[in-house]
Structures are given as C-alpha cells and as structure tokens.
Design a protein around this motif. Structure first.
Motif, PDB file in Angstrom:
ATOM      1  N   HIS A 116      45.388  32.102  39.386  1.00 42.37           N
ATOM      2  CA  HIS A 116      44.014  31.978  39.899  1.00 42.37           C
ATOM      3  C   HIS A 116      43.096  31.214  38.941  1.00 42.37           C
ATOM      4  O   HIS A 116      42.105  30.638  39.384  1.00 42.37           O
ATOM      5  N   PHE A 139      36.464  32.926  49.684  1.00 40.99           N
ATOM      6  CA  PHE A 139      37.762  32.987  48.982  1.00 40.99           C
ATOM      7  C   PHE A 139      37.596  32.434  47.565  1.00 40.99           C
ATOM      8  O   PHE A 139      38.069  33.017  46.589  1.00 40.99           O
ATOM      9  N   HIS A 190      40.889  44.400  46.427  1.00 40.11           N
ATOM     10  CA  HIS A 190      41.567  43.136  46.725  1.00 40.11           C
ATOM     11  C   HIS A 190      42.353  43.230  48.028  1.00 40.11           C
ATOM     12  O   HIS A 190      42.326  42.324  48.861  1.00 40.11           O
ATOM     13  N   HIS A 214      51.720  32.033  44.750  1.00 41.30           N
ATOM     14  CA  HIS A 214      52.047  33.468  44.665  1.00 41.30           C
ATOM     15  C   HIS A 214      53.555  33.661  44.864  1.00 41.30           C
ATOM     16  O   HIS A 214      54.202  34.421  44.139  1.00 41.30           O
ATOM     17  N   PHE A 257      52.185  36.961  51.745  1.00 42.63           N
ATOM     18  CA  PHE A 257      52.247  35.599  51.230  1.00 42.63           C
ATOM     19  C   PHE A 257      53.545  34.881  51.626  1.00 42.63           C
ATOM     20  O   PHE A 257      53.677  33.697  51.411  1.00 42.63           O
ATOM     21  N   HIS A 317      37.306  35.247  44.204  1.00 36.40           N
ATOM     22  CA  HIS A 317      38.350  35.095  43.189  1.00 36.40           C
ATOM     23  C   HIS A 317      37.797  34.474  41.901  1.00 36.40           C
ATOM     24  O   HIS A 317      38.281  34.781  40.812  1.00 36.40           O
ATOM     25  N   HIS A 326      41.449  41.016  51.581  1.00 37.12           N
ATOM     26  CA  HIS A 326      42.380  40.208  52.364  1.00 37.12           C
ATOM     27  C   HIS A 326      42.595  40.783  53.761  1.00 37.12           C
ATOM     28  O   HIS A 326      43.019  40.065  54.661  1.00 37.12           O
ATOM     29  N   PHE A 371      49.103  36.676  37.935  1.00 34.25           N
ATOM     30  CA  PHE A 371      48.094  36.495  38.997  1.00 34.25           C
ATOM     31  C   PHE A 371      46.914  35.695  38.459  1.00 34.25           C
ATOM     32  O   PHE A 371      46.385  34.804  39.119  1.00 34.25           O
ATOM     33  N   HIS A 399      48.022  27.686  47.110  1.00 37.02           N
ATOM     34  CA  HIS A 399      47.806  28.992  46.482  1.00 37.02           C
ATOM     35  C   HIS A 399      48.793  30.045  46.992  1.00 37.02           C
ATOM     36  O   HIS A 399      49.394  30.779  46.201  1.00 37.02           O
TER      37      HIS A 399
HETATM   38 CU1  CUO Z   1      43.533  37.275  46.559  1.00 36.08          CU
HETATM   39 CU2  CUO Z   1      45.641  34.927  45.400  1.00 36.08          CU
HETATM   40  O1  CUO Z   1      44.281  35.505  46.761  1.00 36.08           O
HETATM   41  O2  CUO Z   1      45.334  36.840  45.767  1.00 36.08           O
END
Ligand code: CUO
Length: 680
Positions: free
Chosen positions: A392, A221, A196, A356, A72, A225, A200, A388, A352
């Motif tokens: 989200h 995405f 998770h 993070h 990130f 989420h 990604h 988190f 987003h």
């Molecule tokens: Cu999976 Cu914010 O996108 O963590």
C-alpha cells in the motif's frame, strides 16, 4: 450467521429458535433425519421458511465448502458477485430468507457470510438489520489459533455461568528479534482489522453496479488507505522504526516474513506463513483459475504512471479522459484497485488486487504444494501482514504522483477571510493540557457465536489493545464578519522524521492523520468551541466495533436500533491516537477552519442518518460524501512556491499546537461488550 458450519436447522440465536425448512432444503446427508429433527426441536420456536423455486446456484456452488475464500482472487470474487446478485434479485424478504437458508448448508461459509452481509446491507428491505461483527462469526480470523482448543475444552467442562474469559496473549506471532513485531499490536488489532473488513464490505469492488458505484468510491479507496499508511508510519516512528518502504521492485525478495498463527475453522487448516526474503513469482494456479506474471504488474504500473504524467487516461473505446483536479483521483482509484468501475481493464489491469494475490501466493505460486493463500488475500486479515503496508506504500505513491501534478492551493483558496483561529488546546479528562495519554487496556469479545459443535452459552476472549485517556479540543475563533458556518479540520503529525530531524512540509503533509472534522456555526466576534475526542468523524465506539447483537441490542423499531445498525465501518475509537512513547513523543496538532460554503455538498443534511458519525473514512449511506473538498484537504497537494515548512503553510484560519503523546506501560481493567463507554 451463528455457528456458520453447523447445519441451518440447528438452534440459532439467543432464544435458540430453529429454522423450519422444507424437507427439500435439507442436504442429502441430513435428509434421513427429517422426522427425527422435527421431534428433536419440538419445544423451541420455529421460524417457518417458505418453499421457493431455487435459482441457478451453479456458480456459487463451484467454490468448495471447505476451501478458503478470498475476495482478492478474481475467481472467488466473480463467484461472490454472482451470489450477491442472486440475493439482491430475490423479490420479497421471505424469498430472500428462504434462499439464504437453502444456501447455508451448501455453500462455502466464508462466501455465504460475505455475500449475505453485502446483500443485507444493500437490500431496501433489510438494510437496517444488524449484521453481527465478523469477529463473532469467524473469531479464528482475529486471534491466536491456540485459543480454540482451549475454548472447546473449557466450554465442554465449565458451565456457561462459571466460565472465565480466555486470555489472548499479547505477543504470539513473533518475538522482538523480529523488528516488525514492535508494531504487531497495531497490525493485529481486532478493531483495525474489523474496520478494514467492513470498509470493503461497504465498498466492494465487484458486485452489482448499483452497489459498487457509490459517490467518490475510487477517491475514498485512495484516502482511507492513504490514512492507514500515514497512521502506520506514525506508529512506526513511535516505535523507533523508519517509515515503511514502498514495494518498488517486484523482483527482489520481500524482506518481511509473517507467520500468522491463525486457524481456519472452516477448512481445519492454518493460514500459511510467508518466510523472510521470499521471492515473488509468476502466478499460475489452475485451481484458482488465476494466471498472471510479475511482468503484467510492471506493465500496468508503467501504463498508469504514463497516464498520470500525460494527465489523461484512455477508456476502453479509445477516448481520452482528462484526470481533472476534482475527478482524476476517483478515476485513478477505480483503475488502480481495480474495481468494476475501472475505465479500461485491458490497458490498466488489476494492479492492487493482484499485488495482494502475488504476495499471498508467494509460497506456492503454482499450487505445487496444494497450499492456499496467506492472510494478505483476505480484507479481514490482510492488515496483520507487514507486506500489506509495503504494497500500500507503493499504491499510495502512485496516487501521490497524480496529486503532485495538480495545481497547488493558493493562499486565497486556503484562507477564510475574517476568520482567525486565536487559541487551540487539548484538555484531558483529568485536566492535563496539551498532552495525549496512552496505555494498554484489556477488553472481552464473545466467541460462542462462531464456535460450532461446542456446548452453548457465552464464552469470552480477552485481548489487550492500545487505549488513550479521552480528551477535548478547546478552540477559540474570532469572526470579523457576519454569522456563518465553517468546517473544522483537525490533523496530527509527528514533529520530526525518523532521525529526529525537522521535516519539510512536502514530506510532513503525507504524515498528517485526520483526527476530526465537523461543522460549526460562527457568531460575529469571539467563539469558543469545545469538542470531545469521542465525537471524532472517523471513529466508532467500542460497542459498534465489537457489537454483540444479543441482549444489549436496542429494541426493534426503536430509534436506537437504527443508529446501531449500518456500520461497523469506522476507525476504532481505541486506536484514534498513535501509541507515542514513554517520556513523550513530540507531535504537531493542526487545526483549520475552512469556509463551509465552499465545502457544502448540495443534499439534505445527512448528519442525522444512521452511522453518519464515521463519515471521513466510510462516507454516509445513501448520501453523497459530505465534504466537497478533495479528500485529505488541505494536505492532499504539494504546497505553493516558497513554502518549505508547516509554519510557512499556515494562513490565519489555521493554527498549530505542539503536543506530546505520553505512553505509560500499564494495563487497565477489562471491559466487556455492552459496557457503555470508551472512557476509562
Ligand atoms: Cu484494503 Cu489493499 O485494499 O486492502
């Protein structure tokens, strides 16, 4: 992958083979050992490594070998994208292997393993190779740091055939004085965090365009989420907690602290904590080449809201692009994340991802204390942190704002003329009906692959996780027309809100968690459909979440290997159901059979492709997303006028079954990697 901070020429893998690298590949400190090395490993299998001219690695080398690495952080992400591109560009498999061995002792191990994994997943000549699961390569990202000192001691003293698994305590990050700790078992679940990370990995937001630009990735995405949030809120209800509050005001202190107690074996540091009530600050860290203000986040948020309310976005050339019913959510997903597919980064920013970062660096926003980022900056560890979900929840709310502008589904759109669901029940293995049963189970995972400089041999860690009794759905459908196909969609939601009061449909629809989705052939007249919980379209079995690519790996070239390969991406089967509550937690189980001719995607049937069984959250490799409907259908829109409750929403092709989730506070026997089952 094995022993990521140990030199590349040390024995690797189950047969202790060694890479025979050209002497030029040895880093300076090992070069004097060159002759010694060839004698030292004279008896073991040598894997010859071709000498090639090494491409320019200046950018990947700019990340220190002992630094932490976060996808990130934009600088880290650019570095990773460059390395992936270099790996992807190697013309032959031999060249790729050669470059990987050259890089391994020079680059940051987290960066190296991430970029190597993405490249292996996407190169045509390697995409069917198994990638070891991250909990084996970097176990420190998944479990109490205290276990590693114990592991070193044990493996130095106890021969490998006499070692007993090291037990990870259930409660090690906080006590019950911290209310959020009630659901730490869920946030810190190994399988959820592995899913998770894998998601990604399959859907990177920055890499070569042909890797990033997958079918409906912006929408996925959003949906994956959104479902995490729905599941998290469900779990909160089960534990007498109210739903998660959106992180709306970036100027107020963030209530939830988090002390992860994870080590970094690469940097020999612990991951920094965030104290309760930490204020977010403008970020200005030269070391990470990152500068942004809270005001930037606010500006981007406002622009995105205003685009949603006007129904269109403006691309980087100034053109207006409509946020249409079918494509709008995908465009917004890429804008909000933001991925390189964003339509206009200058205007809509990087909300987003930098959200993070703001949370991950709240403890040292200007690098005054030389501290690195918290767990929320790494997809492998982010889901452990309560913040988190605050972030989200905010992100999901923006998506819902767009969804609320779309036309409502009409009865005609929702119905499947002539098809009625006449019966729907759940039968547990063991025979009980219309109840889900949950409890604790212990499982073992292998640590030795990730433990550098300790004696060889297996070393297991034993962790405790939620589990449920496997069950089947029994569905009765009458079809008054000719033979045809339907899509069965099964969702579960709490029956009441956190106060125990009935929910309005517009509220409850966001709480529905997908349990399964599959195609059925409907004969004329009566049909009885049986479907096992282990066949769920979003889960993968224990062996795939925690797979060990060692001895239980299917043989090269076998059909089994292909199926074993692609994805650790998939919700862990053991977390399919929320925990429920002692004495039963009342839920509503929803089923819909939609008309397959409106769901069908025009492509060869992808269901036989490897790892096509977790398609709901992960898609199917090299294929279009296999359901044409908007993700989350039929709960992705506000209801038509006059519908206030779930019962009013129903058309004859839908049905609701009241059901309880009964939790029993007992722990069942351990199982180990390779134990073939999710049955207990
Ligand atoms: Cu999976 Cu914010 O996108 O963590």
């Amino acid at each position: 992958f094995d022993r990521p901070t140990e030199p590349v020429f040390m024995p690797k893998g189950d047969n202790n083979s060694v890479f025979d690298v050209p002497s030029e590949y040895l880093v300076d400190e090992y070069r004097p050992l060159e002759n010694d090395l060839s004698n030292r490993f004279s008896g073991v299998e040598k894997i010859p490594v071709k000498k090639i001219s090494i491409p320019d690695l200046n950018i990947p080398l700019s990340l220190g070998r002992r630094e932490n690495f976060s996808l990130f952080i934009p600088r880290h992400n650019r570095i990773a994208a460059r390395l992936i591109s270099i790996f992807m560009g190697m013309r032959s498999l031999d060249d790729f292997i050669s470059l990987a061995t050259y890089c391994r002792d020079r680059l940051n191990p987290y960066l190296f393993v991430y970029a190597l994994s993405v490249a292996i997943l996407h190169r045509p000549d390697t995409k069917n190779l198994p990638i070891p699961t991250l909990n084996e390569v970097f176990p420190e990202k998944y479990m109490d740091g205290a276990i590693f000192a114990q592991a070193k001691e044990t493996s130095n003293i106890v021969p490998s055939n006499q070692r007993v698994p090291l037990v990870i305590p259930v409660d090690y990050t906080a006590t019950d004085l911290e209310l959020e700790h009630r659901i730490a078992y869920w946030r810190e679940d190994l399988g959820i965090n592995l899913h998770h990370w894998h998601w990604h990995l399959v859907y990177p937001f920055n890499a070569d365009r042909n890797i990033v630009d997958k079918d409906r990735r912006g929408e996925l995405f959003f949906y994956m989420h959104q479902q995490i949030m729905a599941r998290y809120n469900f779990e909160r209800f089960c534990n007498n907690l109210a739903r998660c509050k959106r992180l709306l005001n970036w100027r107020e202190p963030v209530e939830e602290g988090y002390f992860p107690k994870l080590d970094s074996l690469v940097s020999s540091r612990v991951w920094p904590p965030r104290f309760d009530n930490t204020k977010l600050s403008d970020i200005n860290r030269e070391v990470d080449q990152i500068t942004f203000d809270i005001q930037d986040l606010e500006r981007w948020r406002d622009r995105i809201f205003s685009a949603i309310h006007s129904g269109s976005v403006i691309d980087s050339s100034g053109n207006t692009i409509q946020l249409t019913e079918s494509r709008g959510i995908d465009i917004l997903g890429n804008i909000l994340e933001a991925s390189i597919l964003t339509i206009n980064r200058n205007l809509y920013g990087d909300l987003h991802n930098l959200g993070h970062v703001a949370l991950a660096l709240a403890h040292d926003p200007d690098h005054k204390h030389l501290e690195t980022f918290g767990v929320i900056a790494d997809p492998a560890t982010a889901m452990r942190d309560p913040a988190f979900y605050r972030l989200h929840a905010f992100v999901d709310d923006i998506f819902q704002e767009h969804k609320n502008t779309l036309p409502r589904y009409t009865v005609q759109q929702l119905d499947f003329t002539g098809v009625r669901v006449t019966g729907f029940e759940v039968i547990n293995d063991g025979g009980r009906k219309n109840v889900f049963q949950t409890f604790w189970q212990q499982s073992d995972v292998e640590l030795s692959r990730g433990m550098d400089f300790t004696p060889r041999g297996s070393l297991l860690a034993r962790f405790t996780h939620l589990q449920h009794t496997p069950f089947s759905y029994k569905i009765q459908v009458t079809n008054s027309g000719a033979a045809r196909q339907g899509t069965v969609r099964i969702f579960l939601a709490p029956a009441t809100d956190e106060r125990g009061l009935p929910m309005l449909f517009r509220d409850q629809k966001n709480m529905f968690v997908e349990l399964d989705k599959f195609t059925v052939n409907l004969r004329p007249s009566n049909n009885v459909i049986d479907r096992k919980s282990t066949d769920s379209s979003l889960t993968i079995p224990f062996e795939r979440t925690f797979r060990n690519i060692g001895s239980d790996r299917p043989a090269e070239g076998s059909a089994g290997l292909e199926a074993f390969n692609f994805c650790g991406c998939g919700w862990p089967q053991h977390m399919l159901l929320p925990k429920g509550a002692t004495g039963g937690f009342p839920c509503q189980l929803f089923i819909m059979v939609s008309d397959f001719k409106d769901d069908r995607v025009d492509q060869p049937d992808p269901s036989s492709k490897p790892c096509a069984d977790a398609a709901s959250f992960c898609g199917i490799r090299d294929s279009l997303y296999p359901d044409k409907r908007s993700m989350g259908y039929p709960f992705d829109r506000l209801p038509r006028d006059g519908v206030d409750t779930l019962n009013q929403f129903l058309t004859p092709n839908m049905r609701v079954q009241d059901i309880n989730i009964e939790f029993t506070n007992r722990t069942v026997r351990p199982r180990t990697p390779g134990m073939n089952s999710d049955t207990v």
